[in-house]
Design an enzyme around this catalytic site. Structure first.
Site, PDB file in Angstrom:
ATOM      1  N   GLU A 183       1.974  -5.652  11.001  1.00  0.00           N
ATOM      2  CA  GLU A 183       1.331  -4.344  11.124  1.00  0.00           C
ATOM      3  C   GLU A 183       2.095  -3.563  12.181  1.00  0.00           C
ATOM      4  OE1 GLU A 183      -0.975  -3.061   9.338  1.00  0.00           O
ATOM      5  OE2 GLU A 183      -1.849  -4.767   8.266  1.00  0.00           O
ATOM      6  N   HIS A 190       3.668  -3.569   6.910  1.00  0.00           N
ATOM      7  CA  HIS A 190       2.561  -2.638   6.684  1.00  0.00           C
ATOM      8  C   HIS A 190       2.416  -1.685   7.867  1.00  0.00           C
ATOM      9  CE1 HIS A 190       0.435  -4.659   3.230  1.00  0.00           C
ATOM     10  NE2 HIS A 190       1.219  -5.643   3.631  1.00  0.00           N
ATOM     11  N   GLU A 238       1.848   3.641   3.115  1.00  0.00           N
ATOM     12  CA  GLU A 238       2.365   3.059   4.354  1.00  0.00           C
ATOM     13  C   GLU A 238       3.885   3.191   4.351  1.00  0.00           C
ATOM     14  OE1 GLU A 238       0.656  -0.841   4.609  1.00  0.00           O
ATOM     15  OE2 GLU A 238      -1.395  -0.070   4.599  1.00  0.00           O
ATOM     16  N   HIS A 274       0.872  -1.181   0.000  1.00  0.00           N
ATOM     17  CA  HIS A 274       0.000   0.000   0.000  1.00  0.00           C
ATOM     18  C   HIS A 274       0.906   1.228   0.000  1.00  0.00           C
ATOM     19  CE1 HIS A 274      -2.821  -2.953   2.136  1.00  0.00           C
ATOM     20  NE2 HIS A 274      -3.254  -2.813   0.899  1.00  0.00           N
TER      21      HIS A 274
END
EC number: 3.5.1.96
Length: 335
Positions: A215, A151, A62, A59
């Site tokens: 994450e 991410h 990010e 993404h």
């Protein structure tokens, strides 16, 4: 600094280097494979037998993980890091990175494990290309394979840094890998229980790598990631690259384990998620709570003790996951 060590600069300027191969002061070979893709191969006498894939920017907005990979690559290129593992650095969605947007047309992390064949457009082509990069990289027999897909999240989280561990029937989740994640600063791991269409699921299911989606905090623009503390992860990645990890590491102290109870699937435009727009990942939900509704009187009511919600997103396309209901896991099934 070797020019190939500036992979982010090459990616942001959409520039193809004239020199595709360079050698670092420590004898490691850098090889440019294509846009956003660079392989690091250690000197033959240094090779520890590990193939490590580090991906970020799946993404484009990010940025903290992208900056982390850039720091690691700089360290390799200028000789401060002496690699003993083969490493493939991948910036997943270069066009989105250049625009500072999550994606251009569609979420690329919903297009792996063959899903790109059912779609079209830029992200579908890039997903196929990323799969091929990974397939070639992990094609050497007799080597250990590890993939971290890095991410940051759209929303805040009660547990800021956590990992998702993909699933494959007949394969057990590794306690050794969980200990490695704990040492890298992860506070929780979600043990998945069904096949998925993310990049880490592809490398885990199809290429036999140990693979994780990490994450790492809240998504912010380049240069604004002071609040995202990746010190433990960066230190651990350097240890992995240099093969200096402790051999007998097994402690899971402080690591919370969760498993998926249910996925909330959006079936129609009538779907409604009964959660505040700013709810954080890992927020607890009480038993009996009406979580979501859809057509044909379809209702999701919380039935589980200790249930929490992660990745709530009512704006996804019909047929996709709009949230995951998770519960604490004892870890009894670990391998």
């Amino acid at each position: 600094m070797l020019a190939l060590g500036k992979l982010l600069e090459l990616t942001l300027t959409d520039h193809e280097p004239a020199e595709k191969t360079q050698v670092t002061p420590k004898g490691a070979r850098l090889r440019w494979l294509g846009e956003g893709a660079l392989e690091v191969r250690p000197a033959e006498s240094d090779d520890c037998g590990l193939d490590l894939l580090l991906s970020a920017g799946i993404h484009g907005n990010e940025t903290a993980p992208i900056e982390l990979l850039e720091r690691l690559l700089h360290g390799v290129a200028n000789g401060k890091i002496r690699p003993r593992a083969r490493v493939l650095f991948l910036f997943g969605n270069p066009a989105a990175i250049r625009k500072g947007e999550r994606f251009i047309e569609q979420d690329i992390n919903r297009l792996f494990n063959g899903r790109h064949e059912l779609s079209s457009g830029f992200e579908a082509l890039r997903a196929a290309e990323l799969e091929q990069f990974a397939r070639v990289f992990f094609s050497k027999p007799g080597r250990n394979r590890l993939h971290y897909d890095l991410h940051t999240a759209i929303r805040g989280s009660k547990i800021e840094q956590f990992a998702l561990y993909p699933y494959k029937e007949g394969r057990k989740h590794s306690r050794r890998e969980l200990a490695r994640l704990a040492a890298a600063g992860m506070e929780a791991v979600l043990l998945q229980s069904k096949s998925s269409i993310t990049f880490s699921a592809f490398t885990y299911e199809q290429l036999e790598a140990e693979a994780f989606t990490l994450e790492l905090g809240k998504a912010r623009p380049f240069g604004q990631n002071e609040q995202v503390n990746l010190d433990k992860l960066e230190e651990r990645l350097i240890r992995i690259i240099e093969a200096t990890e402790p051999e007998d590491e097994s402690s899971l102290d402080g690591l919370q384990l969760f498993s998926v109870s249910r996925e909330i699937i959006k079936h129609s435009d009538s779907f409604h998620l009964h959660l505040p727009a700013d709810i954080e990942n890992f927020s607890e939900l009480s038993k009996g709570y009406l979580l979501a509704e859809d057509l044909a009187e379809m209702r999701w009511v919380v039935e589980e003790e200790g249930a929490r919600i992660i990745f709530p997103n009512p704006k996804v396309k019909n047929g996709l996951r709009a949230g995951i209901l998770i519960v604490p896991d004892s870890g009894q099934r670990l391998g």
